[in-house]
Motif scaffolding. Sequence first.
Motif, PDB file in Angstrom:
ATOM      1  N   ALA A 151       0.831  -1.207   0.000  1.00  0.00           N
ATOM      2  CA  ALA A 151       0.000   0.000   0.000  1.00  0.00           C
ATOM      3  C   ALA A 151       0.864   1.256   0.000  1.00  0.00           C
ATOM      4  O   ALA A 151       0.533   2.257  -0.651  1.00  0.00           O
ATOM      5  N   PRO A 209       1.928   4.098  -4.841  1.00  0.00           N
ATOM      6  CA  PRO A 209       2.060   5.356  -5.593  1.00  0.00           C
ATOM      7  C   PRO A 209       3.366   5.444  -6.374  1.00  0.00           C
ATOM      8  O   PRO A 209       3.415   6.044  -7.447  1.00  0.00           O
ATOM      9  N   LEU A 232      -3.671   8.368  -4.537  1.00  0.00           N
ATOM     10  CA  LEU A 232      -3.269   7.453  -3.467  1.00  0.00           C
ATOM     11  C   LEU A 232      -2.370   8.137  -2.437  1.00  0.00           C
ATOM     12  O   LEU A 232      -2.413   7.775  -1.258  1.00  0.00           O
ATOM     13  N   ASP A 233      -1.542   9.066  -2.889  1.00  0.00           N
ATOM     14  CA  ASP A 233      -0.622   9.749  -1.981  1.00  0.00           C
ATOM     15  C   ASP A 233      -0.670  11.250  -2.256  1.00  0.00           C
ATOM     16  O   ASP A 233       0.015  11.761  -3.160  1.00  0.00           O
TER      17      ASP A 233
END
Length: 308
Positions: free
Chosen positions: A226, A230, A300-301
């Motif tokens: 996870a 990114p 995602l980031d």
Amino acid sequence: MAGAVSAAARVAARVIAAWLLTWLCGWILVELAAEPPARLAARAAGRLPPDDAPVAARDEVIAAQARGFGLDGGPAARTARVVGRALALAPGPGWRDGRPAGVIARHLAGATLARVAAALAVAIAAGALAALALARRRRGGAALAVGAALAIAMPTVWLCQLLLTASPGAALSSTAAVAILAVAPAAVVALHVGTALAALDASPLAIAVAARGASRRRWHAVHGLALIAPGLAPLFGSTVGFTLAASPVVERALALPGAGRTLVAAAAVGDVPVVLTLAAGAAALVALVAGLADLVARRLDPRIAEAA
């Protein structure tokens, strides 16, 4: 809403720029060739008289090709005409048989795009799984580095020849082509994931997660991936670019239909409009995938967007 529109506009601008710049650079190379474009077109169509033919007959054929394909005028006029057609998404007729270059380029392109998409999925999955499996071994890092180096260094055509020698029946299939196209990208993904996992293992976060009772396998497969996801975004564009570039080699070696074989056939006879249409389409696709992957990474980031 405004942010999404702005992001989509940036991706669209990258795609358009890739398409037009490929056409422009490619046509400049044509203009710099030893022979004028009209003569190249006549040669590609097989209409250029032999060298011992009367000069007037050769000039008449070349002039007819210039009129038929819009290759008259000076270099600047021809270049502007070509870029204008590219901007209008109407590349014009192919030099070999006069059919629209876009129609020729689209023929069987779906088969190549399907293999590229499958190779991308296989490369991401296989690379990540290999890195996860070796991350739990004592000397997994060294084994990963050696295996990845061999996979990246192995020429694609060698892989085709090895598979044809080992199993000719199985080699002549799209499944074999996908596997061959995915070898080098999978090695790159494995190296990236393995290096990132090693860095995470040395971070305070790994100690904190272990203190909560999470196993090393769960730490890598859930939390680690996870955090790494990114950073995988740039690999999507490069993987698509590699598989598109390697597709002509694989399709020709394994006798598979696709845009790659169309590109090889067009290049062999000098059919410039078809070659540039396929090359510009590939560049636009790489720009599109890279742009979309960047948007996903930013989602995602959020720190990526803040740092930009």
